[in-house]
Design a protein around this motif. Structure first.
Motif, PDB file in Angstrom:
ATOM      1  N   GLN A 399       0.641  -1.279   0.035  1.00  0.00           N
ATOM      2  CA  GLN A 399      -0.411  -0.491   0.422  1.00  0.00           C
ATOM      3  C   GLN A 399       0.830   1.326   0.262  1.00  0.00           C
ATOM      4  O   GLN A 399       0.693   1.715  -0.709  1.00  0.00           O
ATOM      5  CB  GLN A 399      -0.903  -0.051   1.439  1.00  0.00           C
ATOM      6  CG  GLN A 399      -2.012   1.300   1.381  1.00  0.00           C
ATOM      7  CD  GLN A 399      -2.936   0.354   0.679  1.00  0.00           C
ATOM      8  OE1 GLN A 399      -3.617  -0.359  -0.582  1.00  0.00           O
ATOM      9  NE2 GLN A 399      -3.977   1.645   0.312  1.00  0.00           N
ATOM     10  N   PRO A 400       1.793   1.423   0.511  1.00  0.00           N
ATOM     11  CA  PRO A 400       2.952   2.608   0.419  1.00  0.00           C
ATOM     12  C   PRO A 400       2.902   2.739  -0.314  1.00  0.00           C
ATOM     13  O   PRO A 400       3.695   3.756  -0.485  1.00  0.00           O
ATOM     14  CB  PRO A 400       4.094   2.173   2.312  1.00  0.00           C
ATOM     15  CG  PRO A 400       2.962   1.511   2.605  1.00  0.00           C
ATOM     16  CD  PRO A 400       2.794   0.347   1.527  1.00  0.00           C
ATOM     17  N   GLU A 401       4.029   1.449  -1.537  1.00  0.00           N
ATOM     18  CA  GLU A 401       4.360   1.547  -3.056  1.00  0.00           C
ATOM     19  C   GLU A 401       3.554   2.090  -3.540  1.00  0.00           C
ATOM     20  O   GLU A 401       3.898   3.022  -4.247  1.00  0.00           O
ATOM     21  CB  GLU A 401       5.090   0.761  -2.441  1.00  0.00           C
ATOM     22  CG  GLU A 401       6.300   0.424  -2.087  1.00  0.00           C
ATOM     23  CD  GLU A 401       6.972  -1.227  -2.100  1.00  0.00           C
ATOM     24  OE1 GLU A 401       6.961  -1.031  -3.955  1.00  0.00           O
ATOM     25  OE2 GLU A 401       7.551  -2.131  -1.311  1.00  0.00           O
ATOM     26  N   MET A 402       1.911   1.776  -2.792  1.00  0.00           N
ATOM     27  CA  MET A 402       1.156   2.264  -4.451  1.00  0.00           C
ATOM     28  C   MET A 402       0.702   3.741  -3.696  1.00  0.00           C
ATOM     29  O   MET A 402       0.406   4.779  -4.722  1.00  0.00           O
ATOM     30  CB  MET A 402      -0.355   1.204  -4.417  1.00  0.00           C
ATOM     31  CG  MET A 402       0.036  -0.297  -4.684  1.00  0.00           C
ATOM     32  SD  MET A 402       0.298  -0.320  -6.253  1.00  0.00           S
ATOM     33  CE  MET A 402      -1.399  -0.203  -7.072  1.00  0.00           C
ATOM     34  N   GLN A 403       1.080   3.968  -3.154  1.00  0.00           N
ATOM     35  CA  GLN A 403       0.079   5.337  -2.794  1.00  0.00           C
ATOM     36  C   GLN A 403       1.451   6.559  -3.046  1.00  0.00           C
ATOM     37  O   GLN A 403       1.474   7.232  -3.673  1.00  0.00           O
ATOM     38  CB  GLN A 403       0.430   5.666  -1.219  1.00  0.00           C
ATOM     39  CG  GLN A 403      -0.225   6.824  -0.865  1.00  0.00           C
ATOM     40  CD  GLN A 403      -0.352   7.033   0.443  1.00  0.00           C
ATOM     41  OE1 GLN A 403      -0.713   6.076   0.939  1.00  0.00           O
ATOM     42  NE2 GLN A 403      -1.829   8.558   1.188  1.00  0.00           N
ATOM     43  N   ALA A 404       3.228   5.865  -2.805  1.00  0.00           N
ATOM     44  CA  ALA A 404       3.719   6.341  -3.853  1.00  0.00           C
ATOM     45  C   ALA A 404       4.108   7.376  -5.157  1.00  0.00           C
ATOM     46  O   ALA A 404       4.140   7.930  -5.785  1.00  0.00           O
ATOM     47  CB  ALA A 404       5.305   6.434  -3.277  1.00  0.00           C
ATOM     48  N   LEU A 405       3.489   5.593  -6.047  1.00  0.00           N
ATOM     49  CA  LEU A 405       3.192   5.323  -7.218  1.00  0.00           C
ATOM     50  C   LEU A 405       2.106   6.526  -7.681  1.00  0.00           C
ATOM     51  O   LEU A 405       1.748   7.682  -8.302  1.00  0.00           O
ATOM     52  CB  LEU A 405       2.792   4.743  -7.935  1.00  0.00           C
ATOM     53  CG  LEU A 405       3.857   3.301  -7.028  1.00  0.00           C
ATOM     54  CD1 LEU A 405       3.997   1.959  -8.624  1.00  0.00           C
ATOM     55  CD2 LEU A 405       5.329   3.658  -8.524  1.00  0.00           C
ATOM     56  N   GLN A 420       2.009   0.443 -11.881  1.00  0.00           N
ATOM     57  CA  GLN A 420       1.556  -0.460 -10.790  1.00  0.00           C
ATOM     58  C   GLN A 420       1.649  -1.519 -11.530  1.00  0.00           C
ATOM     59  O   GLN A 420       1.745  -2.780 -10.885  1.00  0.00           O
ATOM     60  CB  GLN A 420      -0.268  -0.064 -10.914  1.00  0.00           C
ATOM     61  CG  GLN A 420      -0.959   1.203 -10.000  1.00  0.00           C
ATOM     62  CD  GLN A 420      -1.848   1.102  -9.909  1.00  0.00           C
ATOM     63  OE1 GLN A 420      -2.267   1.020 -10.861  1.00  0.00           O
ATOM     64  NE2 GLN A 420      -2.488   2.349  -9.087  1.00  0.00           N
ATOM     65  N   ALA A 421       1.293  -1.951 -12.980  1.00  0.00           N
ATOM     66  CA  ALA A 421       1.477  -3.576 -13.370  1.00  0.00           C
ATOM     67  C   ALA A 421       3.086  -3.941 -13.136  1.00  0.00           C
ATOM     68  O   ALA A 421       2.892  -5.199 -13.082  1.00  0.00           O
ATOM     69  CB  ALA A 421       1.362  -3.736 -14.881  1.00  0.00           C
ATOM     70  N   ALA A 422       3.518  -2.911 -13.722  1.00  0.00           N
ATOM     71  CA  ALA A 422       5.111  -3.438 -13.148  1.00  0.00           C
ATOM     72  C   ALA A 422       5.521  -4.186 -11.411  1.00  0.00           C
ATOM     73  O   ALA A 422       6.604  -5.108 -11.524  1.00  0.00           O
ATOM     74  CB  ALA A 422       6.251  -2.436 -13.663  1.00  0.00           C
ATOM     75  N   LEU A 423       4.806  -2.853 -10.833  1.00  0.00           N
ATOM     76  CA  LEU A 423       4.807  -3.845  -9.161  1.00  0.00           C
ATOM     77  C   LEU A 423       4.510  -4.546  -8.809  1.00  0.00           C
ATOM     78  O   LEU A 423       5.032  -6.108  -8.380  1.00  0.00           O
ATOM     79  CB  LEU A 423       4.255  -2.424  -8.000  1.00  0.00           C
ATOM     80  CG  LEU A 423       4.285  -2.620  -6.792  1.00  0.00           C
ATOM     81  CD1 LEU A 423       6.178  -2.736  -6.542  1.00  0.00           C
ATOM     82  CD2 LEU A 423       3.554  -1.331  -6.331  1.00  0.00           C
TER      83      LEU A 423
END
Length: 604
Positions: A399-405, A420-423
């Motif tokens: 969730q933190p990485e998604m929010q950063a993106l 997002q797809a790459a993550l």
């Protein structure tokens, strides 16, 4: 808006609501009570009519039956499951009430026999519904013939009713029996007493006066014609479609046909193996509409001095699955349990019901049976739910990485989707995988919901000695009258009364919804976050109008889900909103949520 204006606005809203409640309690509610009492005294039932100017004025059942009993034109029925009378006019089975089933829960608590469910009612009454076995030839029929009783005493399982009818060319000797439940058997022996052959056709017909309530059936169950024709079961035509002219014509050698509502049914069952023509439709006469269903047999030619015997079965009673199942097995009536509307998920709803029945026999309570079945369903689907919860827990770690993106590529949606797809690919997670395992459970939970709504066993069933005396009705208590401490019924409020009946079980459901939300990551979008906050309140109000047995099921199901999901998330190292709340309230510092980076870091 300034704080002072906000306060004044809220005070104005509270004052207006208080005035409205006072007006409703002191003015509207007494008026509605007077209208209900006047309608009850009038005993009027709204009918579906063709021409109001030609409409007959039907009588109440209690105006017809006592007078005909006094005139020796009726015979009393006294059986374990039903009581009532049979008319000697046409030999009609037209006055049947169901023992142990009452119109209201209050009548059940008082054991008020006068308020038992009246299934069949005589012709000419305001709720006319009757069955008649007849013989016809040309334009003549015995439907309105006056029979003569030849037996004595009431009709009981041990004392059959016998009667006779004599015409210029024939004599019919009839024997009517009833079993311990709801099945009448009518056996006729027709003898040609003339000098020439006669040809007559046997038939069984159900006639029901069309009422406006028939055109507004309960949304969960079928109301109208239902039947099994040869090997084709669960054939339905609603009252509304019948009233529009749709009908049934089927030549069969096995089956049955009935007029049914959610819980009650009258059915014509021909001898299995004989060819009959089943029909259903609507007839209109003198401003009244009648729904009809039944069958006609093959015409019989009887030589002078010869006789022919025919038997017919008429079911008039409650759709108790155990009773229907017994008739299906013992009397070989095909698919008779399908008189209950199991829905298109019958392959799930029927096993669910039989499990509920098994648990009810074990625990002696339908409420406990619901709780036990919920546990069984949760255990069966735990592997799927575990997979789903585990997938959602892994997603929450990112969730933190998604929010950063989202913050980094807020102005470039296409690039955001790529990142997002790459993550997801790099971390080997799939956001859809958390939803797919839950899809089968939705069908199962709907099937259980439908089972609880349509089966008779939940009607007027109490829940573990609590204030709940009828699990098929909404919770009778309400937050807005302090759970019965204030002598006022919030449901009487026009338009919004149904939304004010928020009882304890609906509130518990809202609490479990909040708990479930606490196990999920809050949305990053402010608008979505605001909407999610209101969802428990919306569902609390919505579920307040549901049958309380269903709300109990959902509360228990949510409670188990909360425990399951919390354990899974803690085992996967995810900090939940519940943990954060506990830490905030009780001072215990939760373990830091690093987005799962510690689990992904290589070992040194």
């Amino acid at each position: 808006m300034e704080k002072e204006d906000q306060r004044n606005f809220l005070l104005a809203l509270v004052l207006c609501f208080g005035l409205f409640m006072a007006y409703n309690m002191l003015v509207l509610e007494p008026q509605q009570r007077q209208q209900r009492e006047a309608k009850a005294r009038g005993g009027q039932t709204e009918q579906v009519t063709n021409s109001p100017a030609q409409q007959n004025k039907p009588k109440a059942r209690d105006e017809i039956v006592p007078a005909e009993l006094a005139a020796a034109r009726r015979v009393t029925i006294d059986a374990p499951a039903v009581d009532g009378t049979i008319s000697l006019v046409g030999g009609r089975i037209d006055d049947v009430s169901l023992k142990g089933f009452y119109e209201t829960i209050e009548a059940k608590q008082k054991n008020d026999k006068s308020a038992e469910v009246q299934l069949l009612s005589p012709a000419g009454s305001d709720r006319a519904f009757y069955a008649v076995v007849a013989w016809s030839s040309g334009g003549s029929s015995t439907e309105d013939a006056l029979w003569t009783q030849t037996s004595t005493g009431p009709l009981t399982p041990a004392n059959p009713l016998t009667m006779t009818f004599t015409s210029a060319s024939a004599r019919i000797d009839r024997t009517v029996t009833i079993d311990d439940f709801y099945m009448f058997t009518v056996t006729d022996t027709l003898t040609n007493t003339g000098a020439a052959p006669i040809t007559l056709t046997p038939s069984v017909r159900l006639h029901q006066l069309a009422l406006t309530e028939h055109l507004k059936p309960p949304p969960q169950a079928h109301a109208g014609v239902i039947g099994t024709y040869n090997t084709t079961s669960n054939q339905m035509v609603s009252y509304a479609d019948l009233n529009k002219g749709k009908g049934v014509i089927q030549d069969v050698t096995a089956g049955w046909i009935a007029l049914t509502t959610k819980y009650w049914m009258a059915s014509a069952v021909p001898p299995q193996g004989e060819t009959v023509q089943m029909t259903a439709g609507v007839t209109r006469s003198n401003g009244q509409s009648f729904f009809n269903a039944g069958y006609a047999g093959t015409p019989y030619t009887v030589e002078p001095g010869k006789s022919v015997s025919k038997a017919a079965h008429i079911f008039a009673g409650a759709k108790r699955v155990s009773v229907l199942d017994n008739y299906e097995k013992q009397q070989k009536i095909p698919a008779f349990t399908d008189a209950v509307d199991w829905s298109w998920l019958f392959f799930i709803t029927k096993p669910f019901f039989f499990l509920l029945q098994l648990f009810q026999n074990w625990f002696g309570s339908f409420g406990l049976a619901i709780l036990a079945l919920t546990v069984v369903v949760k255990i069966v689907f735990f592997p799927l739910q575990y997979s789903s919860f585990k997938s959602m827990s892994r997603l929450r770690k990112f969730q933190p990485e998604m929010q950063a993106l989202q913050e980094r590529f807020a102005a470039d949606p296409a690039r955001l989707r790529q990142e997002q797809a790459a993550l997801w690919k790099r971390e080997k997670v799939n956001p859809i995988s958390g939803c797919l395992p839950l899809l089968p459970t939705f069908f199962v939970f709907y099937a259980l919901y439908h089972t609880l709504m349509v089966t008779l066993e939940m009607r007027h069933a109490p829940f573990l000695g609590t204030w709940i005396q009828d699990m098929s009705a909404p919770d009778p208590l309400s937050l807005f009258n302090l759970f019965g401490l204030i002598p006022w019924n919030p449901a009487s409020v026009p338009l919004v009364g149904g939304f004010l009946m928020i009882g304890p079980w609906a509130l518990l459901y809202g609490v479990t919804m909040v708990a479930l939300q606490g196990l999920s990551a809050p949305p990053t979008d402010p608008m979505q976050k605001a909407i999610m906050r209101w969802i428990p309140l919306v569902f609390t109000i919505l579920f307040a109008g549901f049958a309380v047995g269903l709300v109990i099921y959902y509360v228990w199901s949510n409670f188990i889900t909360v425990i399951q999901q919390y354990i899974i998330m803690r085992r996967t190292g995810v900090d939940t909103e519940i943990d954060k709340f506990i830490a905030k309230r009780f001072g215990k510092k939760p373990p830091p949520d690093d987005g799962g980076k510690s689990e992904r870091a290589p070992a040194k």
